[in-house]
Design an enzyme around this catalytic site. Structure first.
Site, PDB file in Angstrom:
ATOM      1  N   GLY A  12      -4.340 -63.865  16.583  1.00 45.06           N
ATOM      2  CA  GLY A  12      -2.989 -63.711  17.118  1.00 45.06           C
ATOM      3  C   GLY A  12      -2.507 -65.011  17.728  1.00 45.06           C
ATOM      4  CG  ASP A  13      -1.439 -65.315  20.985  1.00 42.03           C
ATOM      5  OD1 ASP A  13      -0.431 -64.610  21.098  1.00 42.03           O
ATOM      6  OD2 ASP A  13      -2.526 -65.066  21.532  1.00 42.03           O
ATOM      7  CE  LYS A  16       1.608 -62.591  14.356  1.00 42.97           C
ATOM      8  NZ  LYS A  16       0.547 -63.139  15.193  1.00 42.97           N
ATOM      9  N   GLY A  40       3.846 -60.671  21.675  1.00 44.34           N
ATOM     10  CA  GLY A  40       4.905 -61.391  22.388  1.00 44.34           C
ATOM     11  C   GLY A  40       5.257 -62.626  21.606  1.00 44.34           C
ATOM     12  CG  HIS A  41       7.103 -62.918  18.337  1.00 48.84           C
ATOM     13  ND1 HIS A  41       5.814 -63.222  18.016  1.00 48.84           N
ATOM     14  CD2 HIS A  41       7.488 -61.961  17.470  1.00 48.84           C
ATOM     15  CE1 HIS A  41       5.428 -62.468  17.014  1.00 48.84           C
ATOM     16  NE2 HIS A  41       6.422 -61.692  16.670  1.00 48.84           N
ATOM     17  CD  GLN A 224      -1.130 -56.963  18.143  1.00 47.71           C
ATOM     18  OE1 GLN A 224      -1.037 -56.137  17.263  1.00 47.71           O
ATOM     19  NE2 GLN A 224      -0.261 -57.050  19.112  1.00 47.71           N
ATOM     20  CB  THR A 239      -5.216 -54.786  18.885  1.00 50.77           C
ATOM     21  OG1 THR A 239      -4.247 -53.988  19.559  1.00 50.77           O
ATOM     22  CG2 THR A 239      -4.862 -54.925  17.412  1.00 50.77           C
ATOM     23  CE  LYS A 331       1.626 -73.946  20.054  1.00 46.50           C
ATOM     24  NZ  LYS A 331       1.201 -73.085  21.129  1.00 46.50           N
ATOM     25  CB  SER A 413       5.427 -75.097  12.606  1.00 45.72           C
ATOM     26  OG  SER A 413       5.963 -75.113  13.887  1.00 45.72           O
TER      27      SER A 413
HETATM   28  P1  IMP Z   1      -4.684 -54.396  23.352  1.00 49.07           P
HETATM   29  O1  IMP Z   1      -4.008 -54.654  22.037  1.00 49.07           O
HETATM   30  O2  IMP Z   1      -3.776 -54.518  24.528  1.00 49.07           O
HETATM   31  O3  IMP Z   1      -5.455 -53.109  23.346  1.00 49.07           O
HETATM   32  O4  IMP Z   1      -5.777 -55.554  23.564  1.00 49.07           O
HETATM   33  C1  IMP Z   1      -6.934 -55.660  22.731  1.00 49.07           C
HETATM   34  C2  IMP Z   1      -7.269 -57.119  22.438  1.00 49.07           C
HETATM   35  O5  IMP Z   1      -6.251 -57.681  21.613  1.00 49.07           O
HETATM   36  C3  IMP Z   1      -7.329 -58.018  23.673  1.00 49.07           C
HETATM   37  O6  IMP Z   1      -8.312 -59.025  23.450  1.00 49.07           O
HETATM   38  C4  IMP Z   1      -5.956 -58.654  23.713  1.00 49.07           C
HETATM   39  O7  IMP Z   1      -5.966 -59.887  24.403  1.00 49.07           O
HETATM   40  C5  IMP Z   1      -5.705 -58.841  22.228  1.00 49.07           C
HETATM   41  N1  IMP Z   1      -4.283 -58.892  21.875  1.00 49.07           N
HETATM   42  C6  IMP Z   1      -3.415 -57.866  21.792  1.00 49.07           C
HETATM   43  N2  IMP Z   1      -2.220 -58.286  21.394  1.00 49.07           N
HETATM   44  C7  IMP Z   1      -2.311 -59.600  21.201  1.00 49.07           C
HETATM   45  C8  IMP Z   1      -1.392 -60.608  20.740  1.00 49.07           C
HETATM   46  O8  IMP Z   1      -0.236 -60.342  20.418  1.00 49.07           O
HETATM   47  N3  IMP Z   1      -1.889 -61.872  20.672  1.00 49.07           N
HETATM   48  C9  IMP Z   1      -3.179 -62.172  20.977  1.00 49.07           C
HETATM   49  N4  IMP Z   1      -4.059 -61.280  21.392  1.00 49.07           N
HETATM   50  C10 IMP Z   1      -3.638 -60.009  21.505  1.00 49.07           C
END
Ligand code: IMP
Length: 430
Positions: A12-13, A16, A40-41, A224, A239, A331, A413
């Site tokens: 993730g991150d 995107k 989160g974007h 994610q 997740t 990045k 990018s």
């Molecule tokens: P949850 O999705 O809140 O249940 O978190 C489960 C795992 O996914 C944790 O390690 C979070 O930090 C990670 N996670 C959830 N959403 C994101 C995202 O959008 N970016 C990066 N990590 C994420």
């Protein structure tokens, strides 16, 4: 079919949101198909910073319809807050512009309470969730005791079910040492949310099917990343949804025959938030340098992201799992100024060399990354206008990645703004 799925190839991150925002110029529909406000974007538009958690970034493009598919879990409080904030900025967030699946599941207050209570009790074994109630909500969906958004618009049905479900949740919350929740307060609030959201709710599968029949460009935006996938990620540090491209079908109510291309987003180095294994993690000053230079702090929780070298074993595995047909590298600018760049091309476990991501944490904890080294570049990339103008060493870094992965890089990018996006060919990927 003019459809494109965009997925993250790491944890993730990967950036995107920014790529989706740029591609949306040519998209008639942008669809979220999984996850919730754990995503989160961060977008920079006309020097102004926006953070979106649920609403696709297509909302900033006047011609694009934003869709929240049935596979997403929706916290009504969050989406209403996002709608109101965007409206205040003068954006069109009407029910013509934003469509939400009536089948999408609702994150209830007890989901958030359970997420937090479990994490705080787990101490050493915590997952490091975002605390947004994502896991508990998907659990209830699969357990057939969830609420879908449409249920909030049917007060009698909602009341009866809520009574039953809340009794069980309160029992469990007490067991976890958390405060029980009040029925009346939840009931009244959520019926109100249902009324607010009612105009937005629709059968989004049907809507998208009609759009595809009319040859509209439809972009599916994954949240994610591949290694947070419930099946193929670093379980249990994942997740609670399938983040892979295949879920664009189930999460939006369309069959695989309508899907065309899959774009994988690769950050030029690797980051992860929360707990779990990370073979190329840099726990030293260099990791700190990447975090500061890359602004690697969670858009949702503000937590510092762990940073490390680019891991191509992961990305190659992600290509297989998602059927990725082209790549965007993000990045790249963050790497400017480093003398040498390292890229992981294999893992070693004892004498054995492996090139595929292991399935168990035990194996993963034993791997030693095998690195290839490349010369760095000193130039600041923020003013580079085309791929050809990149420093030779940057092009060499990218070429080697492409050759190793066997999939073409179509976008590079080099900064947070829309302008910092170099297309290697045509500007549309549809
Ligand atoms: P949850 O999705 O809140 O249940 O978190 C489960 C795992 O996914 C944790 O390690 C979070 O930090 C990670 N996670 C959830 N959403 C994101 C995202 O959008 N970016 C990066 N990590 C994420």
């Amino acid at each position: 079919m003019p459809t494109l799925i965009v997925v993250g190839t790491q944890w993730g991150d990967e950036g995107k949101g920014k790529i989706v925002d740029v591609l949306t110029e040519k998209a008639d529909f942008v669809v979220r198909f999984q996850g919730g406000n754990n995503a989160g974007h961060t977008l920079v538009i006309n020097q102004k910073k926006f953070i979106l958690h649920l609403i696709p970034s297509g909302i900033f493009h006047p011609h694009t319809i934003c869709v929240i598919g049935n596979g997403v879990v929706v916290d009504p409080e969050v989406i209403i807050d996002e709608i109101e904030k965007l409206k205040k900025e003068g954006l069109d967030v009407s029910s013509q512009k934003l469509k939400i699946s009536e089948r999408a599941h609702v994150i209830m207050p007890y989901h958030k309470a359970l997420d937090l209570a479990r994490e705080s009790r787990a101490k050493k074994n915590k997952i490091g969730t975002t605390g947004r109630g994502i896991g508990p909500c998907y659990e209830d969906k699969v357990g057939r005791r969830g609420f879908r958004l449409i249920d909030l618009t049917k007060p009698d049905f909602f009341r009866e079910k809520l009574k039953v479900y809340l009794e069980e949740k309160n029992y469990y919350l007490k067991y976890l040492g958390a405060e029980p929740l009040d029925f009346k307060e939840i009931y009244e609030k959520y019926v109100e949310y249902g009324q607010y959201l009612k105009p937005y709710l629709t059968d989004t599968s049907h809507l998208l099917w009609e759009a595809i029949k009319q040859n509209k460009n439809v972009l599916f935006e994954g949240a994610q990343g591949t290694f947070l996938d419930i099946d193929y990620g670093t379980y249990p540090y994942v997740t609670s949804s399938n983040t892979l491209s295949g879920n664009a079908c189930c999460g939006s109510g369309l069959g695989p025959t309508v899907m065309n291309k899959v774009l994988g987003i690769v950050k030029a180095y690797t980051t992860r938030v929360g707990e779990g294994p990370f073979p190329t993690e840099l726990k030293d000053e260099l990791g700190e340098y990447l975090r500061e230079k890359g602004g690697e702090y969670g858009a949702t929780t503000g937590r510092p992201r762990r940073c490390g070298w680019l891991d191509l074993v992961m990305v190659k595995t992600a290509i297989r799992l998602n059927g990725i047909s082209c790549l965007a590298v993000t990045k790249l600018d963050v790497l400017s100024g480093l003398d040498t760049l390292k890229v992981c091309t294999a893992y070693k476990i004892g004498e054995k060399t492996i090139e595929s991501f292991p399935s168990t944490l035990d194996e993963l904890s034993q791997v030693t990354p095998v690195y290839e080294e490349f010369p760095g570049w000193k130039e600041n990339l923020s003013h580079v206008k085309s791929y050809n103008d990149l420093p030779k060493a940057a092009k060499n870094y990218l070429k080697n990645i492409e050759t190793y992965l066997g999939v073409p890089i179509k976008i590079v990018s080099t900064g947070p703004s829309r302008e910092n996006c170099l297309f290697l060919e045509e500007k549309s990927l549809f």
